[in-house]
Design a protein around this motif. Structure first.
Motif, PDB file in Angstrom:
ATOM      1  N   ALA A 146      16.851  68.971 -47.428  1.00  0.00           N
ATOM      2  CA  ALA A 146      16.958  69.266 -45.996  1.00  0.00           C
ATOM      3  C   ALA A 146      17.974  68.362 -45.317  1.00  0.00           C
ATOM      4  O   ALA A 146      18.662  68.783 -44.377  1.00  0.00           O
ATOM      5  CB  ALA A 146      15.591  69.099 -45.336  1.00  0.00           C
ATOM      6  N   ARG A 147      18.102  67.146 -45.797  1.00  0.00           N
ATOM      7  CA  ARG A 147      19.015  66.186 -45.182  1.00  0.00           C
ATOM      8  C   ARG A 147      20.461  66.444 -45.581  1.00  0.00           C
ATOM      9  O   ARG A 147      21.381  66.195 -44.795  1.00  0.00           O
ATOM     10  CB  ARG A 147      18.603  64.767 -45.577  1.00  0.00           C
ATOM     11  N   ASN A 148      20.682  66.961 -46.779  1.00  0.00           N
ATOM     12  CA  ASN A 148      22.047  67.058 -47.301  1.00  0.00           C
ATOM     13  C   ASN A 148      22.636  68.459 -47.280  1.00  0.00           C
ATOM     14  O   ASN A 148      23.837  68.617 -47.512  1.00  0.00           O
ATOM     15  CB  ASN A 148      22.083  66.523 -48.740  1.00  0.00           C
ATOM     16  N   LEU A 149      21.818  69.472 -47.027  1.00  0.00           N
ATOM     17  CA  LEU A 149      22.315  70.838 -46.981  1.00  0.00           C
ATOM     18  C   LEU A 149      22.335  71.337 -45.545  1.00  0.00           C
ATOM     19  O   LEU A 149      21.450  71.006 -44.755  1.00  0.00           O
ATOM     20  CB  LEU A 149      21.444  71.759 -47.830  1.00  0.00           C
ATOM     21  N   SER A 150      23.310  72.146 -45.214  1.00  0.00           N
ATOM     22  CA  SER A 150      23.339  72.770 -43.892  1.00  0.00           C
ATOM     23  C   SER A 150      22.245  73.828 -43.816  1.00  0.00           C
ATOM     24  O   SER A 150      21.692  74.247 -44.839  1.00  0.00           O
ATOM     25  CB  SER A 150      24.704  73.409 -43.642  1.00  0.00           C
ATOM     26  N   PHE A 151      21.962  74.260 -42.600  1.00  0.00           N
ATOM     27  CA  PHE A 151      20.911  75.270 -42.427  1.00  0.00           C
ATOM     28  C   PHE A 151      21.263  76.550 -43.186  1.00  0.00           C
ATOM     29  O   PHE A 151      20.408  77.148 -43.842  1.00  0.00           O
ATOM     30  CB  PHE A 151      20.710  75.586 -40.946  1.00  0.00           C
ATOM     31  N   SER A 152      22.514  76.955 -43.112  1.00  0.00           N
ATOM     32  CA  SER A 152      22.914  78.191 -43.800  1.00  0.00           C
ATOM     33  C   SER A 152      22.806  78.040 -45.304  1.00  0.00           C
ATOM     34  O   SER A 152      22.362  78.963 -46.006  1.00  0.00           O
ATOM     35  CB  SER A 152      24.337  78.573 -43.402  1.00  0.00           C
ATOM     36  N   ASP A 153      23.177  76.860 -45.828  1.00  0.00           N
ATOM     37  CA  ASP A 153      23.112  76.643 -47.275  1.00  0.00           C
ATOM     38  C   ASP A 153      21.669  76.614 -47.778  1.00  0.00           C
ATOM     39  O   ASP A 153      21.348  77.209 -48.813  1.00  0.00           O
ATOM     40  CB  ASP A 153      23.817  75.342 -47.653  1.00  0.00           C
TER      41      ASP A 153
END
Length: 494
Positions: free
Chosen positions: A61-68
């Motif tokens: 959750a910290r390292n990925l964008s919402f879309s990813d």
């Protein structure tokens, strides 16, 4: 002077204010007691640090964008590296996405997640109470069900472990049953309620696939009891149409348009382990003593399990359709966990415990109707209240003890390892590798699946590898400029 009366046809219309009667207040007391006991029982969990899979979800959750993360969550068998350990075996898109929504709010504060998880459990207790009231028409049954569920100590990890927030599927599936029951209680179906019920089922499946067991439970209730005398009529089965649509869409999406297997071999499998695991979960639901119980306690659990196992065919033979329908529900809930190839764990009985509470409440309430023939109500109901209170007290004490022991043995042990690591290395250079010796057991399970997320959570851009203690000197000789070795001073407790 007397007040002038309004002319005919112009009477004053005073809104009716519902009057809260004493009987209604008393009927809510078991629910309030169950909620309070749940807060006290799970209090040790509120201070528990992050643990094991928690880091995997929060790191993603910290390292990925919402879309990813949305793409990875909603893509069955996603190969996103940060989520592959969970997406390779399960498709739980809403569970994964929930961390993306909560992480900006809670950050790395574990207490906030634990409060959220406790809220999910309290919602489940309330919905068990509401559903029991809807299905039985009796507040007494609702109170008994709420107490039985709240007092069940076996699935405590499902409330104490942040990664188990996929148990949010339970209140959703109970709400689906509740809306279904209300939409079908009259001859004329309420299709709006049935659609809401189907959407709740879809949301529940998005958190956990085992919530599918609510469908056969609803079918048993409707066909064995509610509409048993009208099984030949199409109207009996019409309300299931929204469920069929949801399940069909779920299956098509989950299998990538039927190109992938519905069950992943890494987590599920057919084999001779199924009967033994089914028996394990049945015993735990019936008599939730700690694992490894021996002597008289063990045989008491075996007896309770055998009683539950034999109850369904006995009730069917006796034609006690309502009780049989309710007793079938925990059997459905248990069956889905029997094929698991990851071993057995008491935390998996969270859903079966809710269904067992509903079934137990219905059966006990009918038995109390017979008891009234021999015991005066002035003695019977106070005795029932005392019994339920004692059960709630003992169950809550067991949950509190088990939770505290689990936090000490698991999360606290890992946190001591993390604290020592961060004290030794306040910062680590990006791109380096941290070689770890003597890691806690939970970080070494399943090929160190939780070691890298734990390290990366505190040191972005750093990967981790586990090494044996005897290999430290050899590894030290080949370290790169950004690599480090961590050997804790205090050996990790296993």
């Amino acid at each position: 002077m007397s007040e002038a009366m309004p002319p005919p046809g112009n009477e004053l219309h005073v809104p009716l204010v519902p009057v809260l009667r004493w009987g209604q207040v008393v009927s809510v007391l078991p629910l309030l007691a169950a909620l309070l006991a749940s807060v006290v029982a799970y209090w040790p969990a509120l201070q528990s640090p992050l643990y094991a899979d928690d880091y995997l979800y929060l790191n993603a959750a910290r390292n990925l964008s919402f879309s990813d993360i949305a793409m990875a969550a909603f893509t069955p068998l996603s190969e996103e590296p940060l989520l592959a350990p969970v997406t390779s075996n399960y498709w739980r898109p809403l569970h994964i996405l929930s961390f993306e929504l909560l992480e900006p709010l809670f950050g790395g504060n574990p207490s906030a997640y634990h409060v959220f998880l406790l809220g999910i459990h309290l919602a489940s207790v309330v919905l068990v109470w509401l559903l029991a009231r809807q299905l039985s028409g009796r507040w007494e049954t609702a109170g008994i069900a709420a107490v039985l569920f709240a007092a069940h100590p076996a699935p405590f990890e499902g409330v104490a472990w942040i990664a188990s927030s996929n148990n949010a599927g339970l209140p959703l599936m109970l709400a689906a049953w509740l809306f279904f029951a209300r939409a079908t209680e009259r001859e004329r179906l309420r299709w709006r309620g049935l659609i809401v019920s189907a959407l709740l089922l879809a949301a529940a499946l998005g958190f956990r696939e085992s919530t599918i067991t609510v469908v056969p439970a609803i079918a048993a209730w409707r066909c064995l009891w509610w509409r048993r005398d009208r099984l030949r009529e199409r109207s009996t089965y019409a309300p299931f149409l929204p469920f069929v649509i949801v399940l069909a869409v779920y299956e098509v999406v989950r299998t990538r348009f039927l190109t992938e297997p519905a069950i992943t071999a890494g987590a599920w499998g057919l084999g001779d382990h199924i009967p033994g695991q089914f028996w394990f979960y049945l015993k735990v639901v019936a008599f939730p003593v700690s694992e490894g119980a021996t002597g008289s306690v063990h045989w008491a659990q075996v007896t309770a399990g055998a009683a539950i196992l034999s109850s369904l065919p006995v009730l069917l033979v006796l034609r006690r359709w309502r009780m049989a329908a309710m007793v079938a529900a925990p059997f459905f809930a248990i069956t889905v966990y029997a094929p698991l190839t990851l071993g057995v764990s008491q935390r998996y009985v969270y859903f079966p415990a809710a269904f067992a509470a509903l079934a137990g409440a219905v059966v006990l309430r009918e038995l109390l109707d017979y008891a009234r023939l021999y015991i005066h109500p002035r003695l019977l109901w106070p005795g029932v209240a005392v019994g339920l209170g004692l059960l709630l007290l003992l169950g809550s004490a067991a949950i509190h003890r088990r939770t505290a022991e689990w936090v000490e043995a698991g999360p606290d042990t890992q946190q001591r390892w993390v604290d020592e690591l961060r004290a030794l290395y306040p910062e680590l250079p990006e791109g380096g590798t941290l070689y770890c010796a003597d890691v806690p057991l939970v970080l070494a399970l399943f090929n160190d699946v939780n070691l890298v997320p734990t390290v990366s959570f505190y040191y972005p851009g750093v990967t981790a590898r586990r090494i044996a203690a005897e290999d430290v000197q050899e590894v030290r000789a080949s370290l790169g400029p950004d690599d480090r070795i961590f050997v804790p001073v205090s050996p990790a407790r296993k």
